[in-house]
Each structure stands twice: as C-alpha cells, then as structure tokens.
Design a protein around this motif. Sequence first.
Motif, PDB file in Angstrom:
ATOM      1  N   ALA A 121       0.881  -1.175   0.000  1.00 32.76           N
ATOM      2  CA  ALA A 121       0.000   0.000   0.000  1.00 32.76           C
ATOM      3  C   ALA A 121       0.910   1.214   0.000  1.00 32.76           C
ATOM      4  O   ALA A 121       1.912   1.251   0.719  1.00 32.76           O
ATOM      5  CB  ALA A 121      -0.903   0.021   1.229  1.00 32.76           C
ATOM      6  N   SER A 122       0.575   2.188  -0.830  1.00 30.84           N
ATOM      7  CA  SER A 122       1.424   3.370  -0.966  1.00 30.84           C
ATOM      8  C   SER A 122       0.541   4.600  -1.148  1.00 30.84           C
ATOM      9  O   SER A 122      -0.366   4.589  -1.969  1.00 30.84           O
ATOM     10  CB  SER A 122       2.352   3.200  -2.175  1.00 30.84           C
ATOM     11  OG  SER A 122       3.269   4.252  -2.271  1.00 30.84           O
ATOM     12  N   SER A 123       0.824   5.635  -0.364  1.00 35.97           N
ATOM     13  CA  SER A 123       0.038   6.863  -0.527  1.00 35.97           C
ATOM     14  C   SER A 123       0.805   7.923  -1.303  1.00 35.97           C
ATOM     15  O   SER A 123       0.221   8.686  -2.056  1.00 35.97           O
ATOM     16  CB  SER A 123      -0.406   7.419   0.824  1.00 35.97           C
ATOM     17  OG  SER A 123       0.703   7.827   1.578  1.00 35.97           O
ATOM     18  N   THR A 124       2.122   7.983  -1.139  1.00 32.30           N
ATOM     19  CA  THR A 124       2.932   9.002  -1.809  1.00 32.30           C
ATOM     20  C   THR A 124       3.743   8.443  -2.974  1.00 32.30           C
ATOM     21  O   THR A 124       4.361   9.209  -3.706  1.00 32.30           O
ATOM     22  CB  THR A 124       3.927   9.631  -0.814  1.00 32.30           C
ATOM     23  OG1 THR A 124       4.817   8.609  -0.358  1.00 32.30           O
ATOM     24  CG2 THR A 124       3.218  10.273   0.362  1.00 32.30           C
ATOM     25  N   GLY A 125       3.773   7.131  -3.111  1.00 28.56           N
ATOM     26  CA  GLY A 125       4.594   6.487  -4.134  1.00 28.56           C
ATOM     27  C   GLY A 125       5.880   5.914  -3.571  1.00 28.56           C
ATOM     28  O   GLY A 125       6.532   5.110  -4.228  1.00 28.56           O
ATOM     29  N   ASN A 126       6.257   6.303  -2.362  1.00 28.31           N
ATOM     30  CA  ASN A 126       7.501   5.795  -1.776  1.00 28.31           C
ATOM     31  C   ASN A 126       7.470   4.287  -1.561  1.00 28.31           C
ATOM     32  O   ASN A 126       8.427   3.576  -1.881  1.00 28.31           O
ATOM     33  CB  ASN A 126       7.792   6.484  -0.440  1.00 28.31           C
ATOM     34  CG  ASN A 126       8.139   7.944  -0.607  1.00 28.31           C
ATOM     35  OD1 ASN A 126       8.455   8.411  -1.696  1.00 28.31           O
ATOM     36  ND2 ASN A 126       8.071   8.693   0.488  1.00 28.31           N
ATOM     37  N   THR A 127       6.366   3.786  -1.022  1.00 36.56           N
ATOM     38  CA  THR A 127       6.281   2.347  -0.760  1.00 36.56           C
ATOM     39  C   THR A 127       6.136   1.566  -2.059  1.00 36.56           C
ATOM     40  O   THR A 127       6.655   0.459  -2.169  1.00 36.56           O
ATOM     41  CB  THR A 127       5.143   2.032   0.227  1.00 36.56           C
ATOM     42  OG1 THR A 127       5.298   2.867   1.381  1.00 36.56           O
ATOM     43  CG2 THR A 127       5.194   0.592   0.675  1.00 36.56           C
ATOM     44  N   LEU A 128       5.483   2.136  -3.049  1.00 38.44           N
ATOM     45  CA  LEU A 128       5.420   1.495  -4.358  1.00 38.44           C
ATOM     46  C   LEU A 128       6.824   1.388  -4.945  1.00 38.44           C
ATOM     47  O   LEU A 128       7.196   0.348  -5.502  1.00 38.44           O
ATOM     48  CB  LEU A 128       4.501   2.267  -5.304  1.00 38.44           C
ATOM     49  CG  LEU A 128       4.417   1.737  -6.737  1.00 38.44           C
ATOM     50  CD1 LEU A 128       3.965   0.286  -6.780  1.00 38.44           C
ATOM     51  CD2 LEU A 128       3.481   2.615  -7.558  1.00 38.44           C
ATOM     52  N   ASP A 129       7.629   2.440  -4.801  1.00 39.08           N
ATOM     53  CA  ASP A 129       9.027   2.378  -5.257  1.00 39.08           C
ATOM     54  C   ASP A 129       9.784   1.276  -4.531  1.00 39.08           C
ATOM     55  O   ASP A 129      10.542   0.513  -5.141  1.00 39.08           O
ATOM     56  CB  ASP A 129       9.743   3.718  -5.033  1.00 39.08           C
ATOM     57  CG  ASP A 129       9.244   4.818  -5.959  1.00 39.08           C
ATOM     58  OD1 ASP A 129       8.531   4.517  -6.939  1.00 39.08           O
ATOM     59  OD2 ASP A 129       9.569   5.995  -5.688  1.00 39.08           O
TER      60      ASP A 129
END
Length: 153
Positions: free
Chosen positions: A13-21
């Motif tokens: 789960a990613s809200s800012t894109g950091n965790t997706l990265d």
Amino acid sequence: MNCKSLKAAIIYASSTGNTLDLAGILQSCFRDFGVEPDLYDAREFRAEGLADLDFAVVATYTWGSGEIPKEMKQVYEAFEQHEVKHLITGAAGTGDRFYPYFCGAVDEFRDMLFVHTNLAATLKIELTPQDKDYERCRQFIQAMLARMGNLTY
C-alpha cells in the motif's frame, strides 16, 4: 531446489509512491535471485492465494500515529485468519522520522507475522528509497530466501 518454482508475492500500500518504489526494488531483488514475484496492490490482494505462496512481503506506509493504513487492514486480517505458518515472510515499509512512530505499521505487521508465519526479515526505509538502500533491500530478500534452508546465494 529450483528458484523458478518458488512462489512469492509482494503486497503493498502506498500513498505518496515511496512504498510502491520500495515494492518495485524488492521485486527486482527477488528477480536477481531467480524468483519472479507477483506484485499486488493491497486493495486487489485475495487472501485465498496465501496458501499457495512460499514467500510474502508486506510493504506498507504508516498512517497517523503509527497505525496500519486502512487499505492494509484486510491483508493484516488475512494473515491472522488463514493457516500460513509455512509462509516465509518479511515486513517492509517507508516512513518519516519526523513522526513519533517511525514506520509503526511495519512494527505492527512484524509482530503479527512473527506469531502467524515464519518471519525472516524487517526493513524500514526513510522516505523514498535511495541508491544506498538497494543493498539493504537485497539483504532483506536474501534473508528471506535463506530461510528455505537448502538454497545458497
């Protein structure tokens, strides 16, 4: 054991894109070791698939005062409610040290996964992953794969 036959998933789960990265880097690290993991947004993940996996990484951001974000609650409950003791897991996430509970959701998942699965590793990244974090990500995946016992890297 053939690494190609291993089944792995990264649930994020990613809200800012950091965790997706971070999830993308972890996916690349799995591939470095010959494992092709499936990447699931937490909202799309189906708990029935847990039984078929060898490895699962939970990658999350932290919400509020160290809480698990709402979209990760069903993932958390899936690990609690299904028989997943066989599953080798890792808890990872991104966070900001500005907040009092840095990566608190990672800690929440770590504690639960320790009880319900074969937890192998935990990883916390400050904000967005940097080049210097790649080796830490690689070591995280290597620790998980090493839990299979007869695999060498």
